[in-house]
Design an enzyme around this catalytic site. Structure first.
Site, PDB file in Angstrom:
ATOM      1  CB  THR A 181       6.484  62.861 -16.682  1.00 40.55           C
ATOM      2  OG1 THR A 181       5.527  63.920 -16.734  1.00 40.55           O
ATOM      3  CG2 THR A 181       7.236  62.914 -15.379  1.00 40.55           C
ATOM      4  CD  GLU A 328       7.985  61.075 -12.080  1.00 35.16           C
ATOM      5  OE1 GLU A 328       8.288  60.076 -12.768  1.00 35.16           O
ATOM      6  OE2 GLU A 328       6.884  61.635 -12.160  1.00 35.16           O
ATOM      7  CE  LYS A 437      -9.505  52.857  -7.422  1.00 32.61           C
ATOM      8  NZ  LYS A 437      -9.251  53.704  -8.596  1.00 32.61           N
ATOM      9  CD1 TRP A 442      -9.458  48.463  -5.263  1.00 33.50           C
ATOM     10  CD2 TRP A 442      -7.290  48.338  -4.741  1.00 33.50           C
ATOM     11  NE1 TRP A 442      -9.142  49.589  -4.550  1.00 33.50           N
ATOM     12  CE2 TRP A 442      -7.823  49.542  -4.207  1.00 33.50           C
ATOM     13  CE3 TRP A 442      -5.940  48.060  -4.532  1.00 33.50           C
ATOM     14  CZ2 TRP A 442      -7.037  50.446  -3.490  1.00 33.50           C
ATOM     15  CZ3 TRP A 442      -5.171  48.963  -3.816  1.00 33.50           C
ATOM     16  CH2 TRP A 442      -5.712  50.135  -3.303  1.00 33.50           C
TER      17      TRP A 442
HETATM   18  P1  ADP Z   1       4.818  58.115 -17.933  1.00 34.33           P
HETATM   19  O1  ADP Z   1       4.409  58.273 -16.486  1.00 34.33           O
HETATM   20  O2  ADP Z   1       4.472  59.283 -18.726  1.00 34.33           O
HETATM   21  O3  ADP Z   1       4.420  56.800 -18.561  1.00 34.33           O
HETATM   22  P2  ADP Z   1       7.414  57.155 -17.288  1.00 34.33           P
HETATM   23  O4  ADP Z   1       8.217  56.696 -18.395  1.00 34.33           O
HETATM   24  O5  ADP Z   1       8.081  57.877 -16.193  1.00 34.33           O
HETATM   25  O6  ADP Z   1       6.363  58.106 -17.902  1.00 34.33           O
HETATM   26  O7  ADP Z   1       6.623  55.921 -16.740  1.00 34.33           O
HETATM   27  C1  ADP Z   1       6.726  55.402 -15.462  1.00 34.33           C
HETATM   28  C2  ADP Z   1       5.620  54.412 -15.241  1.00 34.33           C
HETATM   29  O8  ADP Z   1       5.709  53.338 -16.163  1.00 34.33           O
HETATM   30  C3  ADP Z   1       5.669  53.755 -13.888  1.00 34.33           C
HETATM   31  O9  ADP Z   1       5.062  54.556 -12.904  1.00 34.33           O
HETATM   32  C4  ADP Z   1       4.893  52.475 -14.126  1.00 34.33           C
HETATM   33  O10 ADP Z   1       3.490  52.690 -14.050  1.00 34.33           O
HETATM   34  C5  ADP Z   1       5.220  52.148 -15.550  1.00 34.33           C
HETATM   35  N1  ADP Z   1       6.259  51.111 -15.601  1.00 34.33           N
HETATM   36  C6  ADP Z   1       7.570  51.267 -15.785  1.00 34.33           C
HETATM   37  N2  ADP Z   1       8.199  50.079 -15.808  1.00 34.33           N
HETATM   38  C7  ADP Z   1       7.243  49.135 -15.611  1.00 34.33           C
HETATM   39  C8  ADP Z   1       7.228  47.712 -15.519  1.00 34.33           C
HETATM   40  N3  ADP Z   1       8.326  46.997 -15.674  1.00 34.33           N
HETATM   41  N4  ADP Z   1       6.047  47.107 -15.300  1.00 34.33           N
HETATM   42  C9  ADP Z   1       4.901  47.809 -15.163  1.00 34.33           C
HETATM   43  N5  ADP Z   1       4.851  49.140 -15.250  1.00 34.33           N
HETATM   44  C10 ADP Z   1       5.999  49.799 -15.469  1.00 34.33           C
END
Ligand code: ADP
Length: 538
Positions: A181, A328, A437, A442
């Site tokens: 990640t 993931e 918060k 929220w």
């Molecule tokens: P990192 O957690 O390091 O950023 P990832 O690429 O796995 O790596 O990112 C996943 C996260 O990116 C998701 O949990 C979410 O928070 C965010 N994310 C992915 N796609 C979207 C989207 N279309 N809109 C909002 N958030 C998004």
């Protein structure tokens, strides 16, 4: 009574075998560092992939060994995507924008045996080479020169006869790839993909209700091949027989627009920051590029503001498709296409649906858990999003004791705060740690920042939570003004007041030159929170 169907393994090998016969004449084009294009066919690619698989075996790579790549998006990386798993190895894509400490940790934690690297990235490798232990370093060299002690990729391939290669029907649950990640939320964690997950993910990506890839498509993945396997596109596109166009190191808006125009690209995908840059360039140079072929721009990885989706469509007749996923989840989780039952809606309502993250793709299930348990599908109740499906992680690599992200009944806790509506559309409201918060209630930082980015004199905006003596936290807006424009704190608050309740309005607006970004181009709110932590308390 049991079914009487074959126990046929879902492997990458079947995708390769099919492509070798059915799509042998399809093209893969790559933008080279000098901006010319390297071109070859699927048949050429398969031949070289077989040579690569044989060469790795000759170097002593055994089944299950990790082979790391440190490369841009190009045809040789595409060969590695298939050649490593084809011989039983595990493709480990390294994020070339990570810091030296993270790279040292990741290479050591994954126990990589071999590293394959672009020659123009060797200076980056120099910085951590003494901190990692590898059996071999293979260089993708354009000059034919490689530093002493390293191997030349082209020479290794040239020494192998592809006839010698034999396809193996691997166990479908065997690992094919791993990706850490990108560390927006702490230490990188290793996600390990299986043949089965990747095959099912690719099949889902070809469906007409998701990304609808087909052999007439020309696909340009902007998302780096080190970021969740370029969202699986190198696998999905090959399964569907599409032409691939790899941008090489040229990810800037001008170069991308040149490629969309000259290669007649139909499908492209990347994070919002890429599309912000492209939209600005198109607005400044209307008609400069012929984009009539471009049917779909997929945006994911971070929330796409509705104003951006509307801007592309209304001003440039280009369709943006919003999607959500994570490292993931391989990553495709939801895609925001408009369901037919919504076709009667007004244009404004259609855009607000399309700005949501969308409905789960087949085989992916979502639910939202609030403080008191699972919440209803009402589009209002917020909570943490949980997900399960055949391409969702069940554990992190060598962190089996880290179970707090997995529920007892087999779901993955995303760390995203979301709502689900009665039609199944999911909307991300925040990451749990970015949520504001305020006095026990929220506030969605994503809703606020996306709305601010719809203001014409704003280029980028991030909303963060900052400590407050009375309300615990309050929102602060951090804004980058668009080139040649001006904006004031009062103007922005007044603009927000039209759509948000008073208690949601940021306590202050600060102006900066740039929002810091993560290694994959997302807003790095952690840095902003550190920088403005005392902003309200002085
Ligand atoms: P990192 O957690 O390091 O950023 P990832 O690429 O796995 O790596 O990112 C996943 C996260 O990116 C998701 O949990 C979410 O928070 C965010 N994310 C992915 N796609 C979207 C989207 N279309 N809109 C909002 N958030 C998004």
């Amino acid at each position: 009574m049991q079914g009487l169907m074959m126990d046929y393994q879902l492997t990458l090998t079947t995708i390769m075998r099919r492509a070798e016969v059915i799509f042998r004449n399809q093209e893969i084009a790559t933008r080279q560092p000098d901006k010319s294009y390297h071109r070859y066919t699927y048949a050429d690619w398969i031949k070289r992939t077989k040579q690569l698989a044989l060469a790795l075996k000759r170097l002593g790579v055994k089944e299950g060994d990790r082979v790391a790549t440190f490369c841009w998006n190009h045809y040789q990386h595409h060969e590695l995507y298939y050649g490593i798993p084809a011989m039983g190895g595990v493709l480990h894509t390294l994020n070339l924008r990570l810091g030296v400490d993270d790279l040292e940790y990741i290479v050591g934690h994954a126990q990589d045996k071999v590293l394959v690297i672009d020659d123009n990235l060797l200076p980056l490798y120099e910085k951590f080479k003494n901190r990692v232990k590898l059996d071999h370093v293979i260089v993708l060299s354009r000059s034919g020169q490689v530093p002493e002690g390293m191997l030349d990729y082209e020479k290794l391939l040239a020494a192998e006869d592809p006839i010698e290669f034999e396809y193996v029907d691997w166990d479908e649950n065997k690992a094919i790839a791993m990706c850490y990640t990108s560390g927006t939320t702490g230490r990188p964690k290793g996600v390990v993909y299986s043949h089965r997950a990747m095959v099912l993910h690719s099949m889902a990506g070809g469906m007409s209700t998701t990304l609808a890839l087909k052999d007439s498509d020309v696909v340009l993945p902007v998302v780096p091949m080190f970021h969740v396997n370029a969202w699986g596109i190198p696998f999905t596109a090959v399964m569907c027989g599409s032409k691939l166009v790899y941008p090489g190191p040229h990810m800037d808006p001008t170069s991308l627009l040149e490629s969309y125009d000259s290669e007649k690209v139909t499908f492209t995908a990347g994070v919002p920051t890429i599309w912000f840059g492209i939209l600005q360039l198109l607005d400044a140079n209307p008609g400069a590029y012929d984009l009539k072929s471009l049917e779909t721009l997929v945006v994911g990885g971070a929330a796409a503001p509705q104003s951006m989706i509307e801007g592309f469509e209304k001003r440039h007749n280009l369709k943006v498709v919003h999607a959500w996923g994570m490292t993931e989840t391989s990553p495709m989780g939801t895609v925001s296409n408009l369901k037919s039952e919504l076709s009667h809606l007004s244009d404004a309502d259609k855009f607000s649906y399309r700005a949501k993250q969308g409905v789960p793709v087949p085989m992916v299930e979502l639910r939202v858990r609030g403080e008191e348990g699972l919440v209803p599908f009402d589009g209002k109740s917020m909570g943490e999003l949980e997900v399960r499906g055949p391409w969702v992680s069940s554990a992190y690599y060598k962190l089996e004791s880290e179970t707090d992200r997995f529920t007892d009944d087999g779901w993955f806790k995303t760390g995203d705060i979301a709502t689900l509506d009665e039609r199944g559309y999911m909307e991300i409201k925040d990451r749990s740690k970015d949520l504001v918060k305020s006095g026990g209630e929220w506030i969605s930082s994503v809703d606020l920042e996306n709305y601010i980015m719809g203001y014409e004199s704003v280029a980028e905006a991030a909303v963060i939570a900052v400590p407050h003596p009375k309300w615990q936290e309050r929102p602060l807006a951090v804004v980058v003004v668009a080139e040649g424009k001006t904006a004031s704190r009062e103007e922005i608050i007044e603009y927000l007041a039209k759509s948000f309740p008073k208690w949601w309005l940021p306590d202050d607006v600060v102006f900066v030159d740039e929002i810091p970004k993560t290694s994959v181009g997302k807003f790095k709110k952690l840095i902003l929170r550190e920088q403005f932590n005392d902003h309200l308390t002085g």
